[in-house]
Structures are given as C-alpha cells and as structure tokens.
Motif scaffolding. Structure first.
Motif, mmCIF file in Angstrom:
data_model
loop_
_atom_site.group_PDB
_atom_site.id
_atom_site.type_symbol
_atom_site.label_atom_id
_atom_site.label_comp_id
_atom_site.label_asym_id
_atom_site.label_seq_id
_atom_site.Cartn_x
_atom_site.Cartn_y
_atom_site.Cartn_z
ATOM 1 N N ALA A 276 41.667 -14.302 45.766
ATOM 2 C CA ALA A 276 41.473 -12.871 44.966
ATOM 3 C C ALA A 276 41.061 -13.156 43.417
ATOM 4 C CB ALA A 276 42.629 -12.225 44.939
ATOM 5 N N TYR A 277 40.162 -12.421 42.837
ATOM 6 C CA TYR A 277 39.760 -12.532 41.433
ATOM 7 C C TYR A 277 40.327 -11.383 40.773
ATOM 8 C CZ TYR A 277 36.908 -16.086 43.277
ATOM 9 O OH TYR A 277 36.205 -17.201 43.928
ATOM 10 N N VAL A 278 41.099 -11.630 39.667
ATOM 11 C CA VAL A 278 41.885 -10.402 38.926
ATOM 12 C C VAL A 278 41.407 -10.445 37.461
ATOM 13 C CG1 VAL A 278 43.950 -9.703 38.018
ATOM 14 C CG2 VAL A 278 43.843 -10.480 40.349
ATOM 15 N N SER A 279 40.683 -9.351 36.986
ATOM 16 C CA SER A 279 40.435 -9.166 35.475
ATOM 17 C C SER A 279 41.424 -8.907 34.686
ATOM 18 C CB SER A 279 39.332 -8.146 35.450
ATOM 19 O OG SER A 279 39.355 -7.128 35.892
ATOM 20 N N ASN A 280 41.454 -9.579 33.557
ATOM 21 C CA ASN A 280 42.631 -9.223 32.663
ATOM 22 C C ASN A 280 42.173 -8.658 31.425
ATOM 23 O OD1 ASN A 280 44.843 -10.563 34.556
ATOM 24 N ND2 ASN A 280 43.603 -12.446 34.128
ATOM 25 N N GLU A 281 42.097 -7.550 31.123
ATOM 26 C CA GLU A 281 41.512 -6.982 29.781
ATOM 27 C C GLU A 281 42.389 -7.384 28.596
ATOM 28 O OE1 GLU A 281 40.068 -2.749 29.218
ATOM 29 O OE2 GLU A 281 41.662 -2.555 30.734
ATOM 30 N N GLY A 282 43.510 -7.804 28.764
ATOM 31 C CA GLY A 282 44.073 -8.456 27.648
ATOM 32 C C GLY A 282 44.124 -9.894 27.525
ATOM 33 N N GLY A 283 43.510 -10.467 28.320
ATOM 34 C CA GLY A 283 43.320 -12.216 28.242
ATOM 35 C C GLY A 283 44.270 -12.723 28.759
#
Length: 220
Positions: free
Chosen positions: A146-153
C-alpha cells in the motif's frame, strides 16, 4: 447529476473530508466519518445502500513522538494533545484485494489501521504509524503493498525545527514556520510495517497508478 446522502443507522449524519471505496465485487461501500467511525454499507441490486456495520476508530495520541523541545499549541495545548479529542478524523479508505479487510487512515492519529471484515461485527485490528496527517491510500495490484500520502510529511525528530499541528509536531521552516516535507509511506500489508518513505514535495494528497508509475497530487 447530484449526490445521494445517507445517515448510517439513521443516526450518524457526520461528514468526511476524504475516504470512500467500493469492494471489488461492488457489493459493499466503505466510507469514513468525522464521528470517528468507518462505515460499511451493503449495495443492493437496485444500487441503493443498506446499513451493514460501523467500526469505531477512536483517537489515540500514543503514536505521536514528543520531545523536550516540542512546542505547544494554542491555549497551551502540549504535544500529543488533539484539537478535537472526540475523533481520529478517519480519511482515506481501501479494501484488500480479497475483500476480507478494509484499511483506513486516521488523520489525527497519524496512523493506518486494518479492519477485519470477517468478524461479526467487523473489528479494528492492527494500527501503525505512517507519516503526519495521512490523506490517501492506494493498494498495488499485488494486494500486498500500500502507498499512503502524508500531507504533513515525515515524523519529526528532536533535531528538527518543529511546529505544533493538532497534537503532532511537524518538520518546519524556522523562518516562516511552514511545513517543509511531504512523503508517501510504503506499507507491507501482510506484516503491517512501513518499508520505505518517499519524499514527494509539499502536501501530497491524491494517488493513482499509471502503468508502473505512482502518480501523486501535491501542492508543490
């Protein structure tokens, strides 16, 4: 054409900032709610929704690292103290390839959680730390990554300049105080472990596959 709205079990009309997915067979719909629930609905033969289950995914600050130099937030809120203590703000959701599990991102917890759909009722299982303020999840065709985008880095370290954001310390620019990282977490689903962190630029959100490439929507 506009939208059809639903209040699960006739009581929960809370919305969601992100997170909705159909099962591969089209028989179930899963969506996040700001009430700190992930809701599973059946899709009947007419395409209408019927209540199936609601899974509570409560706020949990134990995944957030705080340091002696971590700044406090407004109203003297210390690191690890949520602005909204009643919810984890569930966001992006996805079904496993075989439909036996659902995965949900808990934005305020900074975590990815697994929901076992084979149990009656479905239950929340393993929860792991990803990046800060996770937004979207996409599962590869192999069903195991799975790939998870992290807005806060990425998660901050004690050596980083930090700013407080809803309980989490964000890696920031010491002059303007803005976030300076954005990341995608790579997760091995069978073991529920983060195997890699990919820098993306600021505020990554939506994800999509294009052939062998992962496309990431971001601010810069």
């Amino acid at each position: 054409m506009c939208c059809r709205t639903t209040a699960p079990f006739g009581t929960d009309s809370s919305g969601s900032y992100s997170g909705i997915a159909y099962s591969a067979d089209g028989k179930y719909l899963v969506f996040s709610q700001d009430s700190s629930n992930v809701t599973i609905a059946k899709v009947n033969a007419q395409g209408l929704l019927e209540d199936d289950a609601q899974v509570s995914v409560p706020p949990n600050s134990s995944f957030i690292a705080c340091f002696p130099n971590s700044p406090i937030g407004a109203y003297e809120r210390p690191c690890g103290t949520f602005y909204t203590p009643s919810t984890s703000y569930p966001g992006g959701v996805a079904f496993s390839k075989d439909g036996s599990s659902a995965y949900a991102l808990l934005n305020q917890n900074d975590t990815l959680t697994k929901i076992d759909l084979t149990q009656t009722p479905p239950t929340q299982g393993v929860q792991i730390r990803v990046g800060n303020a996770p937004h979207s999840i996409l599962i590869a065709s192999n069903g195991t990554t799975a790939y998870v985008s992290n807005e806060g880095g990425r998660a901050a370290t004690e050596a980083d300049f930090q700013i407080y954001s809803a309980g989490t310390e964000i890696v920031a620019d010491p002059v303007v105080g803005a976030a300076i990282t954005g990341t995608v977490s790579v997760v091995d689903l069978p073991t529920m472990t983060v195997t890699a962190t990919i820098p993306t630029g600021l505020h990554p959100t939506g994800l999509a596959f294009y052939g062998d490439n992962l496309l990431v929507a971001k601010y810069l």
